[in-house]
Design a protein around this motif. Structure first.
Motif, PDB file in Angstrom:
ATOM      1  N   LEU A 285      25.677  31.328  63.176  1.00  0.00           N
ATOM      2  CA  LEU A 285      25.440  32.760  62.989  1.00  0.00           C
ATOM      3  C   LEU A 285      26.516  33.620  63.645  1.00  0.00           C
ATOM      4  O   LEU A 285      26.690  34.794  63.284  1.00  0.00           O
ATOM      5  N   ASP A 286      27.244  33.064  64.594  1.00  0.00           N
ATOM      6  CA  ASP A 286      28.167  33.869  65.392  1.00  0.00           C
ATOM      7  C   ASP A 286      29.318  34.427  64.575  1.00  0.00           C
ATOM      8  O   ASP A 286      29.655  35.617  64.680  1.00  0.00           O
ATOM      9  N   LEU A 287      29.949  33.584  63.749  1.00  0.00           N
ATOM     10  CA  LEU A 287      31.108  34.036  62.979  1.00  0.00           C
ATOM     11  C   LEU A 287      30.735  35.112  61.964  1.00  0.00           C
ATOM     12  O   LEU A 287      31.405  36.152  61.894  1.00  0.00           O
ATOM     13  N   PRO A 288      29.677  34.926  61.152  1.00  0.00           N
ATOM     14  CA  PRO A 288      29.299  36.011  60.232  1.00  0.00           C
ATOM     15  C   PRO A 288      28.992  37.321  60.941  1.00  0.00           C
ATOM     16  O   PRO A 288      29.333  38.400  60.451  1.00  0.00           O
ATOM     17  N   ALA A 289      28.354  37.244  62.111  1.00  0.00           N
ATOM     18  CA  ALA A 289      28.040  38.470  62.851  1.00  0.00           C
ATOM     19  C   ALA A 289      29.313  39.185  63.287  1.00  0.00           C
ATOM     20  O   ALA A 289      29.382  40.422  63.276  1.00  0.00           O
ATOM     21  N   ALA A 290      30.336  38.422  63.642  1.00  0.00           N
ATOM     22  CA  ALA A 290      31.598  39.023  64.080  1.00  0.00           C
ATOM     23  C   ALA A 290      32.327  39.712  62.934  1.00  0.00           C
ATOM     24  O   ALA A 290      33.098  40.655  63.152  1.00  0.00           O
ATOM     25  N   VAL A 291      32.092  39.251  61.709  1.00  0.00           N
ATOM     26  CA  VAL A 291      32.769  39.824  60.533  1.00  0.00           C
ATOM     27  C   VAL A 291      32.426  41.295  60.355  1.00  0.00           C
ATOM     28  O   VAL A 291      33.237  42.087  59.859  1.00  0.00           O
ATOM     29  N   LEU A 292      31.236  41.685  60.756  1.00  0.00           N
ATOM     30  CA  LEU A 292      30.787  43.061  60.560  1.00  0.00           C
ATOM     31  C   LEU A 292      31.701  44.073  61.234  1.00  0.00           C
ATOM     32  O   LEU A 292      31.840  45.207  60.761  1.00  0.00           O
ATOM     33  N   ASP A 293      32.327  43.683  62.311  1.00  0.00           N
ATOM     34  CA  ASP A 293      33.210  44.594  63.037  1.00  0.00           C
ATOM     35  C   ASP A 293      34.681  44.390  62.689  1.00  0.00           C
ATOM     36  O   ASP A 293      35.556  44.998  63.313  1.00  0.00           O
ATOM     37  N   ASP A 294      34.952  43.534  61.706  1.00  0.00           N
ATOM     38  CA  ASP A 294      36.340  43.248  61.338  1.00  0.00           C
ATOM     39  C   ASP A 294      36.437  43.100  59.823  1.00  0.00           C
ATOM     40  O   ASP A 294      36.658  42.007  59.297  1.00  0.00           O
ATOM     41  N   PRO A 295      36.261  44.200  59.079  1.00  0.00           N
ATOM     42  CA  PRO A 295      36.241  44.116  57.614  1.00  0.00           C
ATOM     43  C   PRO A 295      37.575  43.665  57.044  1.00  0.00           C
ATOM     44  O   PRO A 295      38.634  43.837  57.673  1.00  0.00           O
ATOM     45  N   LEU A 296      37.533  43.113  55.839  1.00  0.00           N
ATOM     46  CA  LEU A 296      38.747  42.657  55.174  1.00  0.00           C
ATOM     47  C   LEU A 296      39.594  43.850  54.734  1.00  0.00           C
ATOM     48  O   LEU A 296      39.058  44.847  54.245  1.00  0.00           O
ATOM     49  N   PRO A 297      40.909  43.761  54.886  1.00  0.00           N
ATOM     50  CA  PRO A 297      41.774  44.835  54.394  1.00  0.00           C
ATOM     51  C   PRO A 297      41.799  44.867  52.867  1.00  0.00           C
ATOM     52  O   PRO A 297      41.480  43.878  52.204  1.00  0.00           O
ATOM     53  N   ASP A 298      42.179  45.997  52.309  1.00  0.00           N
ATOM     54  CA  ASP A 298      42.188  46.172  50.852  1.00  0.00           C
ATOM     55  C   ASP A 298      43.066  45.141  50.160  1.00  0.00           C
ATOM     56  O   ASP A 298      42.723  44.635  49.085  1.00  0.00           O
ATOM     57  N   GLU A 299      44.220  44.820  50.762  1.00  0.00           N
ATOM     58  CA  GLU A 299      45.117  43.860  50.120  1.00  0.00           C
ATOM     59  C   GLU A 299      44.483  42.472  50.040  1.00  0.00           C
ATOM     60  O   GLU A 299      44.723  41.722  49.087  1.00  0.00           O
ATOM     61  N   ALA A 300      43.652  42.131  51.011  1.00  0.00           N
ATOM     62  CA  ALA A 300      42.951  40.852  50.962  1.00  0.00           C
ATOM     63  C   ALA A 300      41.915  40.851  49.843  1.00  0.00           C
ATOM     64  O   ALA A 300      41.753  39.854  49.137  1.00  0.00           O
ATOM     65  N   MET A 301      41.219  41.968  49.670  1.00  0.00           N
ATOM     66  CA  MET A 301      40.246  42.076  48.580  1.00  0.00           C
ATOM     67  C   MET A 301      40.931  41.922  47.224  1.00  0.00           C
ATOM     68  O   MET A 301      40.418  41.249  46.323  1.00  0.00           O
ATOM     69  N   ARG A 302      42.105  42.525  47.075  1.00  0.00           N
ATOM     70  CA  ARG A 302      42.836  42.397  45.816  1.00  0.00           C
ATOM     71  C   ARG A 302      43.299  40.965  45.594  1.00  0.00           C
ATOM     72  O   ARG A 302      43.248  40.436  44.474  1.00  0.00           O
ATOM     73  N   ALA A 303      43.757  40.320  46.648  1.00  0.00           N
ATOM     74  CA  ALA A 303      44.202  38.931  46.532  1.00  0.00           C
ATOM     75  C   ALA A 303      43.050  38.010  46.146  1.00  0.00           C
ATOM     76  O   ALA A 303      43.226  37.075  45.350  1.00  0.00           O
ATOM     77  N   LEU A 304      41.876  38.265  46.680  1.00  0.00           N
ATOM     78  CA  LEU A 304      40.711  37.443  46.330  1.00  0.00           C
ATOM     79  C   LEU A 304      40.331  37.613  44.860  1.00  0.00           C
ATOM     80  O   LEU A 304      39.915  36.657  44.202  1.00  0.00           O
ATOM     81  N   ASP A 305      40.484  38.818  44.333  1.00  0.00           N
ATOM     82  CA  ASP A 305      40.217  39.037  42.911  1.00  0.00           C
ATOM     83  C   ASP A 305      41.205  38.277  42.033  1.00  0.00           C
ATOM     84  O   ASP A 305      40.876  37.872  40.913  1.00  0.00           O
ATOM     85  N   GLU A 306      42.423  38.082  42.521  1.00  0.00           N
ATOM     86  CA  GLU A 306      43.406  37.316  41.759  1.00  0.00           C
ATOM     87  C   GLU A 306      43.070  35.828  41.768  1.00  0.00           C
ATOM     88  O   GLU A 306      43.243  35.127  40.775  1.00  0.00           O
ATOM     89  N   ILE A 307      42.577  35.361  42.905  1.00  0.00           N
ATOM     90  CA  ILE A 307      42.227  33.938  43.011  1.00  0.00           C
ATOM     91  C   ILE A 307      40.923  33.636  42.288  1.00  0.00           C
ATOM     92  O   ILE A 307      40.798  32.626  41.585  1.00  0.00           O
ATOM     93  N   PHE A 308      39.945  34.515  42.463  1.00  0.00           N
ATOM     94  CA  PHE A 308      38.625  34.348  41.839  1.00  0.00           C
ATOM     95  C   PHE A 308      38.376  35.553  40.942  1.00  0.00           C
ATOM     96  O   PHE A 308      37.707  36.506  41.347  1.00  0.00           O
ATOM     97  N   PRO A 309      38.911  35.560  39.727  1.00  0.00           N
ATOM     98  CA  PRO A 309      38.814  36.755  38.877  1.00  0.00           C
ATOM     99  C   PRO A 309      37.362  37.103  38.559  1.00  0.00           C
ATOM    100  O   PRO A 309      36.508  36.217  38.428  1.00  0.00           O
ATOM    101  N   PRO A 310      37.065  38.392  38.451  1.00  0.00           N
ATOM    102  CA  PRO A 310      35.728  38.800  38.001  1.00  0.00           C
ATOM    103  C   PRO A 310      35.401  38.134  36.670  1.00  0.00           C
ATOM    104  O   PRO A 310      36.300  37.894  35.847  1.00  0.00           O
ATOM    105  N   VAL A 311      34.132  37.832  36.458  1.00  0.00           N
ATOM    106  CA  VAL A 311      33.724  37.135  35.234  1.00  0.00           C
ATOM    107  C   VAL A 311      34.001  37.988  34.010  1.00  0.00           C
ATOM    108  O   VAL A 311      34.385  37.493  32.955  1.00  0.00           O
ATOM    109  N   GLY A 312      33.800  39.268  34.116  1.00  0.00           N
ATOM    110  CA  GLY A 312      34.010  40.156  32.978  1.00  0.00           C
ATOM    111  C   GLY A 312      33.713  41.576  33.374  1.00  0.00           C
ATOM    112  O   GLY A 312      33.249  41.839  34.477  1.00  0.00           O
ATOM    113  N   PRO A 313      33.973  42.505  32.492  1.00  0.00           N
ATOM    114  CA  PRO A 313      33.762  43.920  32.819  1.00  0.00           C
ATOM    115  C   PRO A 313      32.293  44.301  32.808  1.00  0.00           C
ATOM    116  O   PRO A 313      31.439  43.551  32.334  1.00  0.00           O
TER     117      PRO A 313
END
Length: 320
Positions: A285-313
């Motif tokens: 539980l410790d690591l997920p709890a720590a994530v709340l205070d350290d959100p992902l930067p926008d560029e990481a969110m965009r990179a994740l969409d490239e790796i795992f593309p949305p299923v569809g619109p």
């Protein structure tokens, strides 16, 4: 810990939910209690279970383990407690589904196992295609009126199920659904097609289960290299090897654990109320709890969409 409202309600829940499917099946009572103790110490106030979890001959072992912890800890008033109804609990034909009889009987049985007077969120574990919504809502209204449940939710519903359920509740001037618990993670994004748009429109909070896709998103490839192979690796990780290789490389670039990135991505989704975790140790539980205070930067969110593309619109995108 950070908190939010559950769907359109005034109920405050932690941004992480303690899922207890492993209680009884994977871990015993002592370890389960230790997880709940750690959750409370971290500020998590949201605990999810189901009548079928950890059961022995139709008896909900997970619920009984939580009930014994509530007795011992005296934490009932501090916890938002969720459970579910639908799954067969015996060989008898009426001990399953969403008939009024089974909804009410299952609620009363869960209350006994959980050693509590009320359930905060009573969820339908699956849609019942044979039972009319008028009957389902009549049963839920009865339980609310008796003070045995506070809110109703769903799990594994399609978008049109949410819409139909809510329309029926509206006709009865009943609050209806306040949450939907669905499988949703970077590798399973189908909920974005219909479920998430419907939930957002109706004010229904999303509680994603399997946020790590059974461990595939927790660094499965690096663990395999280190000799710690994921259970059912060939089914859960191997088909996604190419994407997971890019994913774990991105996590290394970010200097973050894969688990933290997968949870952080869900927490950044505007429709998500609280990912449902499935810890087997208190430390998980410790690591997920720590994530709340350290959100992902926008560029990481965009990179994740490239790796795992949305299923569809979204639904409107293919219409003129």
């Amino acid at each position: 810990m950070r908190y939010t409202n559950l769907g359109r309600t005034g109920l405050t829940v932690s941004r992480l939910c303690v899922g207890t499917m492993n209680f009884g099946w994977q871990i015993g009572e002592e370890q389960s209690h230790a997880i709940l103790d750690r959750a409370v110490s971290l500020g998590l106030n949201f605990v999810d279970t189901a009548n079928m979890y950890g059961r022995e001959d139709g008896d909900g072992l997970s619920e009984r383990i939580i009930g014994s912890w509530l007795d011992k800890s005296g934490m009932r008033d501090a916890i938002v407690l969720a459970t579910k109804v639908y799954a067969p609990m015996s060989d008898r034909p009426n001990d399953r589904g969403l008939s009024a009889r089974n909804i009410i009987a299952s609620c009363e049985a869960s209350l006994r196992r959980l050693r509590t007077d009320w359930i905060d969120l009573f969820q339908m574990h699956h849609v019942d295609r044979k039972t009319p919504w008028e009957e389902i809502w009549q049963a839920m209204e009865t339980l609310v009126g008796q003070g045995k449940i506070r809110y109703a939710g769903s799990s594994n519903f399609a978008g049109w199920h949410l819409a139909r359920a809510q329309a029926s509740a509206d006709r009865r001037n009943f609050l209806g659904l306040v949450s939907e618990q669905c499988k949703y993670n970077l590798l399973t994004r189908q909920a974005e097609l219909e479920v998430l748009p419907a939930a957002a429109e109706l004010g229904i909070g999303i509680l994603p289960y399997s946020p790590l896709h059974f461990g595939a998103l927790s660094g499965a490839l690096r663990k395999q290299t280190a000799g710690r192979t994921l259970l059912h690796f060939s089914e859960r990780a191997e088909p996604h090897r190419a994407a997971l290789e890019r994913y774990e490389a991105l996590c290394d670039e970010l200097g973050r654990e894969p688990t933290a990135v997968a949870i952080g991505w869900l927490l950044a989704r505007p429709e998500v109320t609280a990912p449902v975790l499935g810890p087997r140790t208190p430390e998980q539980l410790d690591l997920p709890a720590a994530v709340l205070d350290d959100p992902l930067p926008d560029e990481a969110m965009r990179a994740l969409d490239e790796i795992f593309p949305p299923v569809g619109p979204a639904p409107e995108a293919w219409a003129w």
